[in-house]
Enzyme design. Structure first.
Site, PDB file in Angstrom:
ATOM      1  N   HIS A 493      18.602  86.348  30.090  1.00  0.00           N
ATOM      2  CA  HIS A 493      18.130  85.335  29.147  1.00  0.00           C
ATOM      3  C   HIS A 493      17.281  84.260  29.826  1.00  0.00           C
ATOM      4  O   HIS A 493      16.600  83.476  29.154  1.00  0.00           O
ATOM      5  CB  HIS A 493      19.318  84.683  28.431  1.00  0.00           C
ATOM      6  N   ASP A 497      13.937  85.935  25.841  1.00  0.00           N
ATOM      7  CA  ASP A 497      14.703  85.385  24.720  1.00  0.00           C
ATOM      8  C   ASP A 497      15.170  86.510  23.805  1.00  0.00           C
ATOM      9  O   ASP A 497      14.709  87.660  23.893  1.00  0.00           O
ATOM     10  CB  ASP A 497      13.860  84.385  23.934  1.00  0.00           C
TER      11      ASP A 497
END
Length: 521
Positions: A493, A497
């Site tokens: 992450h 995203d």
């Protein structure tokens, strides 16, 4: 000017190697990095890459010949060039070759370090990318008498296990590392010599002594005649190729007469044994009382996996998405390939998914990437696809280079070749690095969903799951059953995203559901 290609020095204690198979023939065009021939030590098999470009002008040694390390093996250059001056020469006579092992020149220093008759035995370098090894088991103890060639200890890289032979004779005076210790390559591991000799100056970290070494001692070894045949017995050294052939033929390789260096049993010895019709030796298995449990130390590769996975989970912000797609199209295409026969029949569902991943990733560069640090990322222009392979030693991840430029059949063949090398323990460590994305397939085990762990420094990994029947409403309103295959994407992450990751999975599912259309692009 013709250039010589020399026999590499595949370890500090290796003095000669046996040529296995010539991959290139006289007259073939050769580029730098092309594999010219395979060669064996008594521990493993390797490939020798060309350090020159041009035509393979002459081969100085044939398959099965024992060749001293750093001696010229063949000549590469412009067609018609005279290469007679290179025949029988050593590395000192040839132009500088970048692939020559730089550790060779340092070898004599380890044998004469400091003012003592004791000699250090060092941790071998078991591959160009190997920086350290783990000591497995000490077979000799302090005070034991040792001869040159005796096995002192076993050691492991994260890929395979080896045995370290003594390069000195006398008493085992000191052991500097214990079982389970990780030791840098070329580091002193123990000391051997006359009883009572001091060994403190040989300990790792001791101040180096100033030693003068005669130029003749540093020079590359001169070609020697192969050792005479020695009748083998239990425990005789057997080359990897010989062991593989013996296992396939069901014979006991140690019954062969070894004609390799120091009586080592090589492939031609086993071939002769098979021709003589010698039966396999029955293994005597002693019955032992059953224990309630067994304590087992991790192997080198298991420790490497443990360290890598812990690092991955403790340094990345990992998240997993689980989706599924209609696998009807790829199942039907797989049936068509099987019916076509030949090489096409060997293409699997896993190969089809790898092909689709290699094409889809090009539109999602953040997933086809490596994290350099918390502030930068390396985006690859091509897909170097890692493929998780289960082996008897543990999980390995070889890399298919430029997978996005390969056909489906080429990807299928590449996967099979790399997997076979991994399971045989003969894969070049360089083939286990450089991946930009990894695919792990547990579908054949019936896994419906799982959380794959990213292979650092990559930013994503795709888990391929099994196929299950699901129900949905058809266009005419009726209920239909269709095969659904799950895909589990874990991503970092920090680099990717959730929405971009979901877009990749959506596009991948669409490509797989319309696979023949993807092939046409």
């Amino acid at each position: 000017m013709a250039n010589a290609v020399i026999m590499p020095k595949a370890g500090i204690t290796v003095e000669s190697c046996i040529i296995g198979e010539w991959v290139k023939k006289v007259g073939d065009q050769v580029k730098i990095g092309d594999v010219l021939f395979t060669y064996e030590t008594d521990k493993a098999s390797f490939e020798c890459e060309s350090t020159a470009e041009g035509e393979l002008l002459e081969i100085f040694f044939e398959e099965g010949d024992e060749v001293p390390c750093l001696v010229n093996v063949c000549a590469v250059g412009t067609k018609g060039e005279d290469c007679s001056s290179l025949r029988g020469g050593s590395a000192a006579d040839a132009p500088a070759a970048p692939a020559a092992a730089p550790a060779a020149a340092a070898a004599p220093a380890a044998a004469v370090a400091c003012n003592t008759k004791a000699q250090a035995v060092i941790m071998p370098k078991a591959g160009i990318t190997v920086e350290s090894c783990i000591i497995g088991e000490w077979l000799k103890q302090i005070g034991d008498e040792v001869k040159i060639g005796d096995i002192l200890f076993t050691y492991e890289t994260d890929k395979a296990s080896f045995e370290c032979e003594s390069t000195a004779e006398g008493e085992l005076l000191a052991i500097f590392f214990e079982e389970g210790d990780e030791v840098p390559c070329m580091e002193n591991v123990c000391a051997v010599g006359p009883k009572g000799e001091p060994t403190d100056c040989l300990k790792p970290g001791a101040a180096p002594a100033v030693v003068e070494v005669a130029a003749a001692e540093v020079a590359a070894p001169v070609a020697e005649v192969a050792a005479p045949a020695v009748e083998a017995k239990d425990g005789a050294p057997v080359s990897p190729r010989a062991a593989k052939l013996a296992k396939a033929a069901g014979v006991d390789a140690t019954l062969a007469v070894g004609t390799g260096p120091n009586g080592r049993i090589i492939e031609r010895d086993v071939q002769k044994l098979i021709a003589q019709g010698v039966p396999a030796k029955a293994a005597a298995v002693a019955a032992e009382p059953e224990n309630e449990y067994e304590d087992v130390k991790f192997s080198g590769i298991r420790r490497a996996i443990s360290k890598s996975m812990h690092t991955s989970l403790s340094t990345m912000a990992q998240l997993t998405h689980n989706v599924s797609f209609d696998a009807t199209a790829i199942l039907n295409y797989r049936k068509a390939l099987k019916a076509a026969g030949g090489d096409y029949a060997g293409i699997t569902l896993g190969d089809i998914i790898l092909y689709a991943v290699s094409r889809t990733l090009l539109n999602h560069p953040d997933l086809n990437a490596n994290m350099l640090d918390d502030n930068s990322i390396r985006l690859f222009k091509h897909v170097n696809l890692g493929v998780a392979v289960d082996t008897p030693r543990g999980l390995m991840v070889p890399t298919i280079r430029n997978a996005d430029q390969l056909s489906l059949l080429e990807i299928s063949k590449a996967v099979k070749e790399l997997a076979a090398e991994c399971r045989d323990g003969a894969i070049n460590p360089d083939k286990l690095s450089g991946g930009s994305f990894t695919v792990s397939n547990l579908g054949s085990m019936g896994v419906e969903s799982f959380t794959p762990v990213i292979n650092p420094p990559q930013t994503g990994i795709l888990g391929v799951c099994g196929t299950i029947d699901r129900v949905r409403k058809a266009a005419d309103g009726s209920i239909e059953i269709y095969p659904a295959m799950g895909l589990s994407l874990t991503y970092d992450h920090r680099a990717v995203d959730g929405t971009p990751a979901a877009r990749f999975q959506k596009e991948l599912c669409q490509n797989l559901e319309n696979f023949t259309t993807l092939l046409a692009k």
